[in-house]
Design a protein around this motif. Structure first.
Motif, PDB file in Angstrom:
ATOM      1  N   LYS A  62       5.339   6.762   5.179  1.00 32.41           N
ATOM      2  CA  LYS A  62       4.103   6.284   4.547  1.00 32.41           C
ATOM      3  C   LYS A  62       3.617   5.006   5.219  1.00 32.41           C
ATOM      4  O   LYS A  62       2.415   4.821   5.422  1.00 32.41           O
ATOM      5  CB  LYS A  62       4.342   6.056   3.046  1.00 32.41           C
ATOM      6  CG  LYS A  62       3.128   5.589   2.274  1.00 32.41           C
ATOM      7  CD  LYS A  62       1.926   6.515   2.389  1.00 32.41           C
ATOM      8  CE  LYS A  62       1.797   7.461   1.226  1.00 32.41           C
ATOM      9  NZ  LYS A  62       0.530   8.240   1.285  1.00 32.41           N
TER      10      LYS A  62
ATOM     11  N   LEU B  57       0.629  -4.155  -9.638  1.00 28.24           N
ATOM     12  CA  LEU B  57       1.678  -3.133  -9.485  1.00 28.24           C
ATOM     13  C   LEU B  57       2.909  -3.516 -10.311  1.00 28.24           C
ATOM     14  O   LEU B  57       3.486  -2.672 -11.016  1.00 28.24           O
ATOM     15  CB  LEU B  57       2.041  -2.997  -8.003  1.00 28.24           C
ATOM     16  CG  LEU B  57       3.196  -2.059  -7.657  1.00 28.24           C
ATOM     17  CD1 LEU B  57       2.847  -0.612  -7.990  1.00 28.24           C
ATOM     18  CD2 LEU B  57       3.560  -2.175  -6.158  1.00 28.24           C
TER      19      LEU B  57
ATOM     20  N   THR C  78       0.838  -1.208   0.000  1.00 26.67           N
ATOM     21  CA  THR C  78       0.000   0.000   0.000  1.00 26.67           C
ATOM     22  C   THR C  78       0.872   1.257   0.000  1.00 26.67           C
ATOM     23  O   THR C  78       0.618   2.209  -0.756  1.00 26.67           O
ATOM     24  CB  THR C  78      -0.940  -0.008   1.223  1.00 26.67           C
ATOM     25  OG1 THR C  78      -1.746  -1.189   1.174  1.00 26.67           O
ATOM     26  CG2 THR C  78      -1.842   1.218   1.232  1.00 26.67           C
TER      27      THR C  78
ATOM     28  N   ILE D 109       4.067   1.690  -0.970  1.00 23.39           N
ATOM     29  CA  ILE D 109       4.811   1.887  -2.222  1.00 23.39           C
ATOM     30  C   ILE D 109       3.869   2.388  -3.323  1.00 23.39           C
ATOM     31  O   ILE D 109       4.158   3.357  -4.036  1.00 23.39           O
ATOM     32  CB  ILE D 109       5.485   0.559  -2.666  1.00 23.39           C
ATOM     33  CG1 ILE D 109       6.534   0.120  -1.631  1.00 23.39           C
ATOM     34  CG2 ILE D 109       6.072   0.678  -4.060  1.00 23.39           C
ATOM     35  CD1 ILE D 109       7.733   1.004  -1.508  1.00 23.39           C
ATOM     36  N   ARG D 110       2.729   1.732  -3.437  1.00 17.52           N
ATOM     37  CA  ARG D 110       1.774   2.095  -4.492  1.00 17.52           C
ATOM     38  C   ARG D 110       1.305   3.547  -4.316  1.00 17.52           C
ATOM     39  O   ARG D 110       1.304   4.336  -5.264  1.00 17.52           O
ATOM     40  CB  ARG D 110       0.578   1.130  -4.448  1.00 17.52           C
ATOM     41  CG  ARG D 110      -0.557   1.459  -5.409  1.00 17.52           C
ATOM     42  CD  ARG D 110      -1.580   0.320  -5.468  1.00 17.52           C
ATOM     43  NE  ARG D 110      -1.794  -0.324  -4.171  1.00 17.52           N
ATOM     44  CZ  ARG D 110      -2.652   0.126  -3.247  1.00 17.52           C
ATOM     45  NH1 ARG D 110      -3.377   1.194  -3.467  1.00 17.52           N
ATOM     46  NH2 ARG D 110      -2.781  -0.517  -2.101  1.00 17.52           N
ATOM     47  N   GLU D 111       0.937   3.908  -3.078  1.00 18.66           N
ATOM     48  CA  GLU D 111       0.429   5.264  -2.857  1.00 18.66           C
ATOM     49  C   GLU D 111       1.524   6.321  -3.083  1.00 18.66           C
ATOM     50  O   GLU D 111       1.253   7.390  -3.646  1.00 18.66           O
ATOM     51  CB  GLU D 111      -0.158   5.375  -1.442  1.00 18.66           C
ATOM     52  CG  GLU D 111      -1.446   4.568  -1.314  1.00 18.66           C
ATOM     53  CD  GLU D 111      -2.143   4.747   0.028  1.00 18.66           C
ATOM     54  OE1 GLU D 111      -1.665   5.557   0.848  1.00 18.66           O
ATOM     55  OE2 GLU D 111      -3.172   4.081   0.243  1.00 18.66           O
ATOM     56  N   LEU D 112       2.748   6.017  -2.661  1.00 17.70           N
ATOM     57  CA  LEU D 112       3.845   6.970  -2.883  1.00 17.70           C
ATOM     58  C   LEU D 112       4.068   7.221  -4.375  1.00 17.70           C
ATOM     59  O   LEU D 112       4.257   8.360  -4.816  1.00 17.70           O
ATOM     60  CB  LEU D 112       5.147   6.441  -2.251  1.00 17.70           C
ATOM     61  CG  LEU D 112       5.254   6.544  -0.725  1.00 17.70           C
ATOM     62  CD1 LEU D 112       6.406   5.695  -0.215  1.00 17.70           C
ATOM     63  CD2 LEU D 112       5.444   8.012  -0.292  1.00 17.70           C
ATOM     64  N   LEU D 113       4.038   6.146  -5.164  1.00 14.85           N
ATOM     65  CA  LEU D 113       4.294   6.299  -6.600  1.00 14.85           C
ATOM     66  C   LEU D 113       3.150   7.041  -7.291  1.00 14.85           C
ATOM     67  O   LEU D 113       3.379   7.809  -8.234  1.00 14.85           O
ATOM     68  CB  LEU D 113       4.543   4.932  -7.239  1.00 14.85           C
ATOM     69  CG  LEU D 113       5.781   4.192  -6.721  1.00 14.85           C
ATOM     70  CD1 LEU D 113       5.906   2.813  -7.369  1.00 14.85           C
ATOM     71  CD2 LEU D 113       7.066   4.993  -6.966  1.00 14.85           C
TER      72      LEU D 113
END
Lengths: 112, 222, 107
Positions: free
Chosen positions: C98, C40, B34, B36-40
């Protein structure tokens, strides 16, 4: 290559790496190399002798280079190579007819 | 994902972390995905919609798709010829199957002389555009290690015996080529429709570890 | 101890022909995060942010112990994180903060 041969008089020269070096039927040896880093030629193939079954089209980027983020650059051909199982595994116990097929990038292949 | 057709060990996972209780806090890896995906997405490297769309793409590819291709090849000699000449273009042209992973497809025809088996010893290459995602056993060490060196013993563990005068031919995927096995059409299916034939074709038959059999899913005819 | 160069020369994923157990024909339905992780991976490859071969290389770089103990998609997401850090696309602080934010959603 599936393109029709050009008339001789035109003398078209292709760039390095554009045309496949090997052709179906060629007897070839897989290089005996011990590189550091990413490779896509399994250990069990090294030094083994096989026969080119087909040239894989189109030419493609070396996947060992792609492994380090090079998404473009020198394109060469992959070859579908046929090996008898007995060549790969001296103690093979299945039928002597059995074989293996695998795609190998041009830079790993030597002419026998 | 479809479950294995084999009747043992349905509940065994390749790893205990795969047990996820949705009411609890997600696992470390779930939260990492979650993050990594949101940061990208925040950095505008791609959009959230692309992930959603790709999940739909993945969900739309199942062994049923491959089974349709095989059944068509069994009844249409012209399609079979084109499929064997270039698996990718035949699947694109006749079924609209897109090769989203930019792979080529070689279709390997089983005959009275050759039985094909596919494996990826180095990782988990698999004809995902046509069959969906591979089963766990295909990605685990026993299959990857042994399919190339003792394929007949591996086949026997799937209940498949190939006579010694038939070549067992193993294709090991390493690059941008993927394989799909075109099994032999079972005897006694001469009156079957294309749809009924497709019902006989299992994922494992298209990997090459089993042969399609009449009793597997042809209840209407038995 | 035997020659350590074998650890350098043979990638941990290069297992074709090695002795191994009988086939246990297992499978499981992907957890939602596993499917998202697969999507992803595909999207990262489409944009050549991390191509498929970099992912394979990144999994190998985790080493034999992690490859043996992490599940398939656990290996992928850790490999992606390492590659994004190495490429300077994300920083360790970006990921750490994050992850705290994500964890806080469940507390």
């Amino acid at each position: 290559m599936t393109a029709r041969p050009a008339p001789k008089s035109l003398q078209i020269v292709s760039a390095f790496g554009e045309a496949p070096i090997f052709k179906a039927g060629d007897e070839v040896r897989i290089a005996d190399r011990m590189p550091v880093g990413h490779y896509r030629v399994p250990r069990y193939l090294r030094k083994k002798i096989g026969r080119v079954e087909a040239v894989v089209e189109p030419a493609f980027v070396d996947n060992e280079e792609e492994g380090y983020g090079r998404n473009a650059g020198s394109r060469r051909h992959y070859y579908r190579i046929a090996f008898p199982m007995i060549e790969l595994w001296p103690d093979y116990t299945g039928s002597p007819k059995d074989g293996l097929r695998i795609e190998v990038f041009e830079s790993w292949i030597e002419r026998v | 994902m479809t479950h294995t057709e084999h009747d043992h060990d349905h509940n065994e996972h390749d790893h205990p972390h795969a047990e996820i209780n949705q009411t609890e806090k997600p696992t470390y890896y779930d939260m990492l995905e979650t993050a990594i995906r949101e940061l990208l997405i925040e950095r505008k490297l791609f959009e959230a919609d692309e992930i959603r769309r790709q999940i739909e793409v993945l969900d739309s590819r199942t062994p049923a798709l491959g089974a349709k291709v095989v059944a068509r090849a069994w009844i249409d000699p012209n399609f079979r010829k084109r499929l064997l000449a270039n698996g990718r273009t035949a699947c694109e042209e006749d079924f609209g199957i897109t090769f989203y992973d930019d792979t080529e497809l070689i279709v390997l025809e089983n005959t009275d002389k050759v039985h094909n088996l596919i494996v990826c010893t180095l990782c988990s290459c698999y004809p995902r555009p046509v069959l969906g995602l591979p089963p766990d056993w295909y990605k685990l060490k026993p299959y990857r290690a042994r399919a190339v060196s003792e394929p007949r013993k591996v086949l026997a563990e799937f209940g498949t015996t190939i006579p010694d005068d038939v070549e067992v031919r193993v294709s090991d995927s390493t690059a941008m080529v993927r394989y799909l096995v075109l099994p032999k059409r079972p005897k006694g299916t001469e009156t079957f429709t294309e749809e009924e034939l497709a019902d006989l074709v299992t994922r494992d038959a298209m990997i090459g570890v089993v042969e399609p059999k009449l009793e597997n899913g042809s209840a209407a005819h038995v | 101890m035997s020659d350590s160069s074998e650890l350098v020369i043979r990638l941990p994923n290069d297992i074709g022909g090695m002795p191994a157990d009988p086939i246990n024909p297992i499978d499981h339905d992907l957890a939602p995060w596993e499917k998202r992780c697969h999507a992803l991976a595909d999207v990262l490859d489409f944009h050549k942010i991390i191509n498929t071969e970099e992912k394979r290389c990144g999994v190998e770089a985790l080493g034999a112990e992690m490859i043996g103990k992490l599940s398939y998609y656990e290996r992928w997401i850790v490999a992606f994180s390492n590659i994004l850090l190495r490429k300077g696309i994300l920083t360790p602080t970006d990921i750490a903060l994050k992850m705290k934010e994500v964890a806080a959603r469940y507390s």
